[in-house]
Design an enzyme around this catalytic site. Sequence first.
Site, PDB file in Angstrom:
ATOM      1  N   CYS A 416      39.137   0.134  94.546  1.00 17.60           N
ATOM      2  CA  CYS A 416      38.779   0.433  93.158  1.00 17.60           C
ATOM      3  C   CYS A 416      37.681   1.505  93.104  1.00 17.60           C
ATOM      4  CB  CYS A 416      38.406  -0.836  92.414  1.00 17.60           C
ATOM      5  SG  CYS A 416      38.690  -0.680  90.645  1.00 17.60           S
ATOM      6  N   HIS A 549      42.891  -3.999  93.325  1.00 18.32           N
ATOM      7  CA  HIS A 549      42.076  -4.920  94.125  1.00 18.32           C
ATOM      8  C   HIS A 549      42.985  -5.812  94.972  1.00 18.32           C
ATOM      9  CE1 HIS A 549      38.100  -4.444  92.131  1.00 18.32           C
ATOM     10  NE2 HIS A 549      38.838  -4.055  91.110  1.00 18.32           N
ATOM     11  N   GLU A 551      42.287  -7.674  97.353  1.00 21.37           N
ATOM     12  CA  GLU A 551      41.652  -8.918  97.833  1.00 21.37           C
ATOM     13  C   GLU A 551      42.066 -10.156  97.047  1.00 21.37           C
ATOM     14  OE1 GLU A 551      40.108  -6.358  96.427  1.00 21.37           O
ATOM     15  OE2 GLU A 551      38.467  -6.945  95.095  1.00 21.37           O
TER      16      GLU A 551
END
Length: 584
Positions: A416, A549, A551
């Site tokens: 990001c 993102h 994650e």
Amino acid sequence: MKYIVVSGGVVSGLGKGITISSLGRLLKSCGLSVTSIKIDPYLNVDAGTMSPFEHGEVFTLHDGGEADLDLGNYERFLGVRLSKDHNITTGKVYREVISRERRGDYLGKTVQVVPHITNEIQDWIERVAQIPVQEAEGAQGQVADVCLIEVGGTVGDIESMVFLEALRQFQFKVGEENFMLMFVSLVPVLGSVGEQKTKPTQHGVKELMSLGLFPKVIFCRSSQPLETATCKKISSFCHVPPSCVLSVHDVDNIYHVPLLLMEQNLHGIILDHLKLQAPVLPPDIGAWRNFAENIDKFTKVTKICLIGKYSTFQDSYLSVIKALKHASVAVERDLDLQWVEASDLIKPDKDDKTQPELENGETWETRELKHKEAWEMLKGCDGVIVPGGFGVRGVEGKIAAATYCRENKKPYLGVCLGFQVMVMEYARSFCDMPLANSTEMDENCEHPVVIFMPEIDKDTLGGTMRLGARDTLIEDFEGGGKSISYHLYGKKDRVSERHRHRYEVNPSKVSAIQSKGLHFVGKDETGERMEIAELSRDRHPYYVACQYHPEFQSRPLKPSPPFHGLLLAASGQLDEFIAKSENA
Ligand code: GLN
């Protein structure tokens, strides 16, 4: 539907979320399907506007919901995908009731906390519990067997009262064999003899009972295993058999907690009370056990530098840390995570008015020292991650890190803001745009390579970013050759990842940047929005960044591909991985 409600007492930060997600994991190992709801008694409608510094990361869901980080733990441990409705806050419930009142739905009645708010809470729970849980990408969702409900805060808080009252009523609505209350407590050790103290637990349970709620299981958080005498005492004062007083003591890593609960027959206790048949018994927890135990065993270490803004508060980057952990287990390395405060990478200069003033007893000498240490850490690590972030503080430090990694062939993953930083750095270094910047940092900058997305609302902060899952199409390098991301994502050319941003790479600068060798190998469906950038592998071992993102979708046994790539590169295993993928 079977409901398991867990509340906590004494203090917050007990690890209630981990205990509950471990319980869920255990039930899943019995072949049951599990969903979960988190109740946050605060007034915010969602966590999107809350500072990560105060409240930890904002966990972004597939549907764009901005939720408490506990929902991340549930998704990771249960392997499910939750929606924004799985996070109930006081703000959401009141908003719903008030908008109904404005519409005239209550037909002139006085609208009150009991029954209108309490009914709304119960209806919400029942409705959300029925949402089919999707266990895997593309899999058919099914309605869960069990719904876990975590009540945030601690028993006795004014703001959680209305939720506890709603749940008190709820137990009769759904029937005793469909409802099970549990309590997470703290058993501190005091004094020179190290006695385990039970009073806080007794008080917590008493408080619950006075509200008409009787826990059937008590989880005792403690540093050491619960002693038999402690267990008996809690049992006799809190009206539960000793077998239902469970020791949740500190373990080497959180992935041991489901195993700890299994050893104490928590699944047996639950199946019994809820009159549930489990398809798989004993629980099939082998793969999870291997994962938990492997973590403790690796002898080789990989050092990763996380360059952040809130590096003193690790919960701000919870999912990033988890994703690094998952990936390091996959490459069989112990993770040595090093925290670098981005602004420490900027050379201190007392004449530079843009630098922050000295604070908290700092001097220019101590700042200089921190600067030196930060660079030593960066230079000494095996790989670097620049995660998401907002605002100008530290950005120039992140850019300096990107330059260093690019020039010194150090594996770099940008997420990001870390992606935007990579693009700005490249434009400054290669594209005749020495003043390249993001309009987030400098609205009138001369070379705006990252700009505000046209469709975003500037005036309202809550829920107005580009949020949630969007598809990214993965392309070959311009001029031929498969991208690294293509291989990391298992040779897929379309992936769905979650977003949370307001700014994007300026479409009018893309061709100038790409022509100098930073390849945008991932774009959204329109081809207008840049999603992944990479340098080719003949120039750099791993210089990869993404606007989304990744994650948030990393799982213990299924690491997120870009993170996997970073750890593979940092441990010298990426070439082998790609060769294998090419030949497969
Ligand atoms: N601040 C940047 C944006 O809004 C990056 C956001 C992020 O890193 N989550 O686009």
